[in-house]
Design a protein around this motif. Sequence first.
Motif, PDB file in Angstrom:
ATOM      1  N   VAL A 209       0.829  -1.355   0.052  1.00  0.00           N
ATOM      2  CA  VAL A 209       0.005  -0.052   0.040  1.00  0.00           C
ATOM      3  C   VAL A 209       0.911   1.331   0.011  1.00  0.00           C
ATOM      4  O   VAL A 209       1.993   1.267   0.735  1.00  0.00           O
ATOM      5  CB  VAL A 209      -0.862   0.099   1.094  1.00  0.00           C
ATOM      6  CG1 VAL A 209      -1.846   1.217   1.331  1.00  0.00           C
ATOM      7  CG2 VAL A 209      -1.635  -1.151   1.147  1.00  0.00           C
ATOM      8  N   SER A 210       0.561   2.153  -0.870  1.00  0.00           N
ATOM      9  CA  SER A 210       1.469   3.255  -0.988  1.00  0.00           C
ATOM     10  C   SER A 210       0.990   4.700  -0.847  1.00  0.00           C
ATOM     11  O   SER A 210      -0.290   4.645  -0.474  1.00  0.00           O
ATOM     12  CB  SER A 210       1.968   3.302  -2.326  1.00  0.00           C
ATOM     13  OG  SER A 210       0.647   3.525  -3.465  1.00  0.00           O
ATOM     14  N   ARG A 211       1.501   5.737  -0.589  1.00  0.00           N
ATOM     15  CA  ARG A 211       1.247   6.906  -0.257  1.00  0.00           C
ATOM     16  C   ARG A 211       0.474   7.237   0.965  1.00  0.00           C
ATOM     17  O   ARG A 211      -0.751   7.426   0.814  1.00  0.00           O
ATOM     18  CB  ARG A 211       0.376   7.752  -1.844  1.00  0.00           C
ATOM     19  CG  ARG A 211       1.355   7.734  -2.925  1.00  0.00           C
ATOM     20  CD  ARG A 211       0.735   8.399  -3.901  1.00  0.00           C
ATOM     21  NE  ARG A 211      -0.402   7.642  -4.623  1.00  0.00           N
ATOM     22  CZ  ARG A 211      -0.458   6.641  -5.499  1.00  0.00           C
ATOM     23  NH1 ARG A 211       0.647   6.059  -5.986  1.00  0.00           N
ATOM     24  NH2 ARG A 211      -1.747   5.821  -5.791  1.00  0.00           N
ATOM     25  N   PRO A 212       1.070   7.149   1.923  1.00  0.00           N
ATOM     26  CA  PRO A 212       0.424   7.202   3.241  1.00  0.00           C
ATOM     27  C   PRO A 212       0.074   8.890   3.384  1.00  0.00           C
ATOM     28  O   PRO A 212       0.955   9.585   2.817  1.00  0.00           O
ATOM     29  CB  PRO A 212       1.223   7.026   4.305  1.00  0.00           C
ATOM     30  CG  PRO A 212       2.663   7.149   3.610  1.00  0.00           C
ATOM     31  CD  PRO A 212       2.473   6.728   2.300  1.00  0.00           C
ATOM     32  N   TRP A 213      -0.978   9.001   4.044  1.00  0.00           N
ATOM     33  CA  TRP A 213      -1.287  10.462   4.550  1.00  0.00           C
ATOM     34  C   TRP A 213      -0.378  11.029   5.760  1.00  0.00           C
ATOM     35  O   TRP A 213      -0.724  10.244   6.779  1.00  0.00           O
ATOM     36  CB  TRP A 213      -2.766  10.789   4.882  1.00  0.00           C
ATOM     37  CG  TRP A 213      -3.645  10.508   3.630  1.00  0.00           C
ATOM     38  CD1 TRP A 213      -3.403  10.609   2.396  1.00  0.00           C
ATOM     39  CD2 TRP A 213      -5.069  10.336   3.639  1.00  0.00           C
ATOM     40  NE1 TRP A 213      -4.498  10.458   1.392  1.00  0.00           N
ATOM     41  CE2 TRP A 213      -5.596  10.332   2.319  1.00  0.00           C
ATOM     42  CE3 TRP A 213      -5.878   9.992   4.817  1.00  0.00           C
ATOM     43  CZ2 TRP A 213      -6.888   9.862   1.918  1.00  0.00           C
ATOM     44  CZ3 TRP A 213      -7.383  10.002   4.166  1.00  0.00           C
ATOM     45  CH2 TRP A 213      -7.640   9.752   2.949  1.00  0.00           C
ATOM     46  N   ARG A 214       0.231  11.995   5.657  1.00  0.00           N
ATOM     47  CA  ARG A 214       1.212  12.578   6.751  1.00  0.00           C
ATOM     48  C   ARG A 214       0.565  13.638   7.695  1.00  0.00           C
ATOM     49  O   ARG A 214       1.052  13.899   8.601  1.00  0.00           O
ATOM     50  CB  ARG A 214       2.811  12.974   6.156  1.00  0.00           C
ATOM     51  CG  ARG A 214       3.455  11.749   5.454  1.00  0.00           C
ATOM     52  CD  ARG A 214       3.919  10.943   6.502  1.00  0.00           C
ATOM     53  NE  ARG A 214       4.848   9.869   5.907  1.00  0.00           N
ATOM     54  CZ  ARG A 214       5.086   8.862   6.432  1.00  0.00           C
ATOM     55  NH1 ARG A 214       4.705   8.706   7.794  1.00  0.00           N
ATOM     56  NH2 ARG A 214       5.822   7.725   5.847  1.00  0.00           N
ATOM     57  N   ASN A 215      -0.445  14.040   6.965  1.00  0.00           N
ATOM     58  CA  ASN A 215      -1.181  15.186   7.816  1.00  0.00           C
ATOM     59  C   ASN A 215      -2.289  14.635   8.602  1.00  0.00           C
ATOM     60  O   ASN A 215      -3.206  13.827   7.869  1.00  0.00           O
ATOM     61  CB  ASN A 215      -1.685  16.182   6.655  1.00  0.00           C
ATOM     62  CG  ASN A 215      -2.492  17.491   7.287  1.00  0.00           C
ATOM     63  OD1 ASN A 215      -2.654  17.413   8.640  1.00  0.00           O
ATOM     64  ND2 ASN A 215      -2.737  18.311   6.708  1.00  0.00           N
ATOM     65  N   ILE A 216      -2.384  14.801   9.835  1.00  0.00           N
ATOM     66  CA  ILE A 216      -3.374  14.191  10.725  1.00  0.00           C
ATOM     67  C   ILE A 216      -4.735  14.799  10.448  1.00  0.00           C
ATOM     68  O   ILE A 216      -5.688  13.895  10.613  1.00  0.00           O
ATOM     69  CB  ILE A 216      -3.047  14.416  12.195  1.00  0.00           C
ATOM     70  CG1 ILE A 216      -3.889  13.813  13.293  1.00  0.00           C
ATOM     71  CG2 ILE A 216      -3.054  15.791  12.549  1.00  0.00           C
ATOM     72  CD1 ILE A 216      -3.451  12.091  13.126  1.00  0.00           C
ATOM     73  N   ASP A 217      -4.821  15.821   9.821  1.00  0.00           N
ATOM     74  CA  ASP A 217      -5.996  16.593   9.702  1.00  0.00           C
ATOM     75  C   ASP A 217      -6.994  15.648   8.424  1.00  0.00           C
ATOM     76  O   ASP A 217      -7.938  15.938   8.326  1.00  0.00           O
ATOM     77  CB  ASP A 217      -5.903  17.892   9.235  1.00  0.00           C
ATOM     78  CG  ASP A 217      -5.543  18.891  10.569  1.00  0.00           C
ATOM     79  OD1 ASP A 217      -5.854  18.538  11.369  1.00  0.00           O
ATOM     80  OD2 ASP A 217      -4.880  19.670  10.259  1.00  0.00           O
ATOM     81  N   GLY A 218      -6.126  14.884   7.763  1.00  0.00           N
ATOM     82  CA  GLY A 218      -6.826  14.259   6.703  1.00  0.00           C
ATOM     83  C   GLY A 218      -7.597  13.048   6.955  1.00  0.00           C
ATOM     84  O   GLY A 218      -8.479  12.665   6.227  1.00  0.00           O
ATOM     85  N   TYR A 219      -7.450  12.752   8.231  1.00  0.00           N
ATOM     86  CA  TYR A 219      -8.125  11.559   8.597  1.00  0.00           C
ATOM     87  C   TYR A 219      -9.127  12.048   9.521  1.00  0.00           C
ATOM     88  O   TYR A 219      -9.187  12.814  10.532  1.00  0.00           O
ATOM     89  CB  TYR A 219      -7.115  10.678   9.716  1.00  0.00           C
ATOM     90  CG  TYR A 219      -5.971   9.998   9.033  1.00  0.00           C
ATOM     91  CD1 TYR A 219      -6.081   8.660   8.586  1.00  0.00           C
ATOM     92  CD2 TYR A 219      -4.754  10.670   9.113  1.00  0.00           C
ATOM     93  CE1 TYR A 219      -4.825   8.022   7.989  1.00  0.00           C
ATOM     94  CE2 TYR A 219      -3.511  10.337   8.319  1.00  0.00           C
ATOM     95  CZ  TYR A 219      -3.789   8.931   7.825  1.00  0.00           C
ATOM     96  OH  TYR A 219      -2.617   8.320   7.238  1.00  0.00           O
ATOM     97  N   LYS A 220     -10.421  11.156   9.294  1.00  0.00           N
ATOM     98  CA  LYS A 220     -11.579  11.486  10.005  1.00  0.00           C
ATOM     99  C   LYS A 220     -12.113  10.316  10.717  1.00  0.00           C
ATOM    100  O   LYS A 220     -12.428  10.628  12.023  1.00  0.00           O
ATOM    101  CB  LYS A 220     -12.751  12.134   8.978  1.00  0.00           C
ATOM    102  CG  LYS A 220     -12.364  12.987   7.675  1.00  0.00           C
ATOM    103  CD  LYS A 220     -11.951  14.235   8.685  1.00  0.00           C
ATOM    104  CE  LYS A 220     -11.685  15.478   7.690  1.00  0.00           C
ATOM    105  NZ  LYS A 220     -11.100  16.691   8.341  1.00  0.00           N
TER     106      LYS A 220
END
Length: 217
Positions: free
Chosen positions: A144-155
Amino acid sequence: MMDVGVFDNAYTGRGNVTWTTGTLADFFKRLGIFDACPVIPCLGIKLESNFHVCNIERIAGLKVQLTTNLYDHLLLQEDIRTVFVFHHAAFLQNHESSSVFPAGFIEETLKTLALLFPKGNRQIEKWYKKKDGIQELDFAVLTVSRPWRNIDGYKYWRDRLVILKEAYDDSRPRSFGQWWHDRRDANQWYALWIAVFFTVFFGLVQSVVGVMQLYKA
Protein backbone atom coordinates in the motif's frame (compact mmCIF):
# COMPACT_ATOMS: atom_id res chain seq x y z
CA MET A 1 -13.84 -8.33 8.64
CA MET A 2 -15.22 -8.24 12.14
CA ASP A 3 -15.76 -10.72 14.92
CA VAL A 4 -19.38 -11.78 14.85
CA GLY A 5 -21.24 -13.66 17.55
CA VAL A 6 -20.56 -14.46 21.18
CA PHE A 7 -17.27 -16.16 22.02
CA ASP A 8 -17.18 -18.16 25.24
CA ASN A 9 -13.38 -18.08 25.55
CA ALA A 10 -12.66 -14.55 24.34
CA TYR A 11 -12.51 -11.19 26.08
CA THR A 12 -12.91 -7.91 24.18
CA GLY A 13 -13.33 -5.49 27.07
CA ARG A 14 -16.66 -4.22 25.75
CA GLY A 15 -20.26 -5.29 25.46
CA ASN A 16 -21.86 -7.05 22.51
CA VAL A 17 -23.47 -5.07 19.69
CA THR A 18 -26.29 -7.04 18.09
CA TRP A 19 -27.51 -6.62 14.54
CA THR A 20 -31.24 -7.32 14.68
CA THR A 21 -32.90 -4.96 12.19
CA GLY A 22 -32.05 -2.88 9.14
CA THR A 23 -29.30 -3.33 6.60
CA LEU A 24 -25.67 -4.10 7.32
CA ALA A 25 -24.80 -0.52 6.34
CA ASP A 26 -27.33 0.76 8.89
CA PHE A 27 -25.79 -1.47 11.54
CA PHE A 28 -22.30 -0.15 10.78
CA LYS A 29 -23.52 3.38 11.39
CA ARG A 30 -24.09 2.43 15.03
CA LEU A 31 -20.41 1.66 15.49
CA GLY A 32 -18.25 4.55 16.68
CA ILE A 33 -15.47 4.13 14.14
CA PHE A 34 -17.81 5.05 11.28
CA ASP A 35 -18.87 8.43 12.69
CA ALA A 36 -16.12 10.49 11.02
CA CYS A 37 -16.47 12.97 13.89
CA PRO A 38 -13.11 13.10 15.71
CA VAL A 39 -13.17 14.86 19.06
CA ILE A 40 -9.60 14.66 20.38
CA PRO A 41 -7.43 17.73 19.65
CA CYS A 42 -4.65 16.96 17.18
CA LEU A 43 -2.69 20.21 17.24
CA GLY A 44 1.03 19.48 17.03
CA ILE A 45 0.61 15.83 16.04
CA LYS A 46 3.03 14.91 13.27
CA LEU A 47 3.07 11.58 11.44
CA GLU A 48 6.75 11.26 10.60
CA SER A 49 8.26 8.54 8.43
CA ASN A 50 9.74 6.83 11.53
CA PHE A 51 6.26 6.22 12.92
CA HIS A 52 5.67 2.61 11.89
CA VAL A 53 5.00 -0.79 13.46
CA CYS A 54 8.65 -1.68 14.07
CA ASN A 55 9.41 1.50 15.96
CA ILE A 56 6.14 1.37 17.85
CA GLU A 57 7.43 -1.89 19.35
CA ARG A 58 11.14 -1.29 19.76
CA ILE A 59 11.06 2.43 20.66
CA ALA A 60 7.73 2.92 22.41
CA GLY A 61 7.79 -0.54 23.97
CA LEU A 62 4.24 -1.29 22.84
CA LYS A 63 3.20 -4.66 21.50
CA VAL A 64 1.67 -4.60 18.03
CA GLN A 65 -1.02 -7.27 17.86
CA LEU A 66 -2.27 -8.13 14.38
CA THR A 67 -6.03 -8.60 14.31
CA THR A 68 -8.72 -9.77 11.92
CA ASN A 69 -11.28 -7.53 13.62
CA LEU A 70 -11.60 -4.22 11.77
CA TYR A 71 -13.41 -2.70 14.75
CA ASP A 72 -10.21 -3.05 16.83
CA HIS A 73 -7.95 -1.33 14.28
CA LEU A 74 -5.54 1.14 15.96
CA LEU A 75 -7.10 0.46 19.35
CA LEU A 76 -4.54 1.02 22.12
CA GLN A 77 -5.08 -0.86 25.37
CA GLU A 78 -2.72 0.90 27.72
CA ASP A 79 -3.19 -1.55 30.59
CA ILE A 80 -1.54 -4.31 28.56
CA ARG A 81 0.56 -1.91 26.44
CA THR A 82 -0.84 -3.35 23.22
CA VAL A 83 -2.09 -1.75 20.03
CA PHE A 84 -4.23 -3.77 17.62
CA VAL A 85 -3.72 -3.39 13.89
CA PHE A 86 -6.07 -4.71 11.22
CA HIS A 87 -3.66 -5.83 8.49
CA HIS A 88 -5.87 -7.36 5.80
CA ALA A 89 -5.23 -4.87 3.02
CA ALA A 90 -6.50 -7.21 0.31
CA PHE A 91 -9.91 -7.34 1.99
CA LEU A 92 -10.04 -3.55 2.05
CA GLN A 93 -8.93 -3.23 -1.57
CA ASN A 94 -11.63 -5.68 -2.64
CA HIS A 95 -14.26 -3.51 -0.94
CA GLU A 96 -13.17 -0.09 -2.18
CA SER A 97 -16.34 0.24 -4.27
CA SER A 98 -18.63 -1.37 -1.69
CA SER A 99 -21.65 0.61 -0.52
CA VAL A 100 -21.59 -1.15 2.84
CA PHE A 101 -18.85 1.10 4.21
CA PRO A 102 -19.19 4.90 4.45
CA ALA A 103 -17.64 7.02 1.72
CA GLY A 104 -13.89 7.38 2.16
CA PHE A 105 -13.64 4.83 4.98
CA ILE A 106 -11.81 2.13 3.01
CA GLU A 107 -9.37 4.61 1.47
CA GLU A 108 -8.56 6.14 4.85
CA THR A 109 -8.04 2.73 6.45
CA LEU A 110 -5.62 1.79 3.67
CA LYS A 111 -3.73 5.05 4.27
CA THR A 112 -3.26 4.10 7.93
CA LEU A 113 -1.72 0.82 6.75
CA ALA A 114 0.55 2.68 4.34
CA LEU A 115 1.61 4.77 7.33
CA LEU A 116 2.37 1.82 9.61
CA PHE A 117 3.76 -0.52 6.93
CA PRO A 118 5.92 1.71 4.67
CA LYS A 119 6.17 0.25 1.18
CA GLY A 120 9.62 -1.06 0.26
CA ASN A 121 10.90 -1.11 3.85
CA ARG A 122 12.75 -4.42 4.24
CA GLN A 123 12.84 -4.04 7.99
CA ILE A 124 9.06 -3.96 8.03
CA GLU A 125 8.89 -6.96 5.71
CA LYS A 126 11.11 -9.05 8.01
CA TRP A 127 9.10 -7.96 11.04
CA TYR A 128 5.81 -8.87 9.39
CA LYS A 129 6.94 -12.31 8.23
CA LYS A 130 7.92 -13.21 11.79
CA LYS A 131 4.70 -11.91 13.30
CA ASP A 132 2.35 -14.78 12.49
CA GLY A 133 1.91 -17.99 10.53
CA ILE A 134 2.37 -17.54 6.78
CA GLN A 135 -1.25 -18.54 6.13
CA GLU A 136 -2.50 -15.79 8.43
CA LEU A 137 -0.58 -12.96 6.78
CA ASP A 138 -1.75 -10.64 4.02
CA PHE A 139 1.28 -9.46 2.07
CA ALA A 140 -0.80 -6.85 0.26
CA VAL A 141 -0.30 -4.73 3.38
CA LEU A 142 3.34 -4.29 2.34
CA THR A 143 2.41 -2.78 -1.02
CA VAL A 144 0.00 0.00 0.00
CA SER A 145 1.53 3.30 -1.06
CA ARG A 146 1.28 7.05 -0.45
CA PRO A 147 0.35 7.38 3.25
CA TRP A 148 -1.26 10.55 4.51
CA ARG A 149 1.21 12.44 6.73
CA ASN A 150 -1.27 15.16 7.67
CA ILE A 151 -3.33 14.11 10.70
CA ASP A 152 -6.12 16.45 9.59
CA GLY A 153 -6.72 14.20 6.58
CA TYR A 154 -8.04 11.44 8.82
CA LYS A 155 -11.66 11.55 9.93
CA TYR A 156 -12.59 7.99 10.89
CA TRP A 157 -9.31 6.98 12.52
CA ARG A 158 -8.00 10.34 13.72
CA ASP A 159 -8.79 9.92 17.42
CA ARG A 160 -7.12 6.52 17.64
CA LEU A 161 -4.13 7.77 15.66
CA VAL A 162 -3.76 10.73 18.02
CA ILE A 163 -3.88 8.48 21.10
CA LEU A 164 -1.32 6.10 19.59
CA LYS A 165 1.00 8.86 18.38
CA GLU A 166 0.92 10.62 21.75
CA ALA A 167 1.84 7.34 23.48
CA TYR A 168 4.67 6.94 20.97
CA ASP A 169 5.93 10.51 21.42
CA ASP A 170 5.69 10.39 25.22
CA SER A 171 7.58 7.11 25.54
CA ARG A 172 11.16 7.16 26.80
CA PRO A 173 13.80 4.43 26.32
CA ARG A 174 13.95 1.92 29.15
CA SER A 175 16.47 -0.55 27.76
CA PHE A 176 19.76 -0.51 25.86
CA GLY A 177 18.01 -1.59 22.68
CA GLN A 178 15.46 1.20 22.94
CA TRP A 179 18.21 3.78 23.53
CA TRP A 180 20.02 2.52 20.41
CA HIS A 181 16.97 2.60 18.13
CA ASP A 182 15.39 5.80 19.44
CA ARG A 183 16.63 8.41 16.98
CA ARG A 184 13.61 10.69 17.11
CA ASP A 185 15.89 13.43 18.44
CA ALA A 186 19.03 13.03 16.33
CA ASN A 187 21.08 15.61 18.25
CA GLN A 188 20.32 13.95 21.58
CA TRP A 189 21.05 10.50 20.13
CA TYR A 190 24.48 11.49 18.80
CA ALA A 191 25.37 13.35 22.00
CA LEU A 192 24.43 10.33 24.10
CA TRP A 193 26.43 7.80 22.14
CA ILE A 194 29.46 10.08 21.79
CA ALA A 195 29.43 10.44 25.57
CA VAL A 196 29.09 6.66 25.95
CA PHE A 197 31.97 6.09 23.52
CA PHE A 198 34.36 8.42 25.33
CA THR A 199 33.34 7.05 28.73
CA VAL A 200 34.10 3.51 27.59
CA PHE A 201 37.26 4.60 25.77
CA PHE A 202 38.79 6.45 28.71
CA GLY A 203 37.72 3.70 31.08
CA LEU A 204 39.53 1.20 28.89
CA VAL A 205 42.63 3.41 28.72
CA GLN A 206 42.69 3.74 32.49
CA SER A 207 42.39 -0.02 32.84
CA VAL A 208 45.29 -0.63 30.44
CA VAL A 209 47.45 1.98 32.22
CA GLY A 210 46.64 0.42 35.57
CA VAL A 211 47.60 -3.03 34.34
CA MET A 212 50.89 -1.73 32.90
CA GLN A 213 51.76 0.07 36.15
CA LEU A 214 50.97 -3.06 38.14
CA TYR A 215 53.14 -5.13 35.78
CA LYS A 216 56.11 -2.73 36.11
CA ALA A 217 55.80 -2.72 39.89
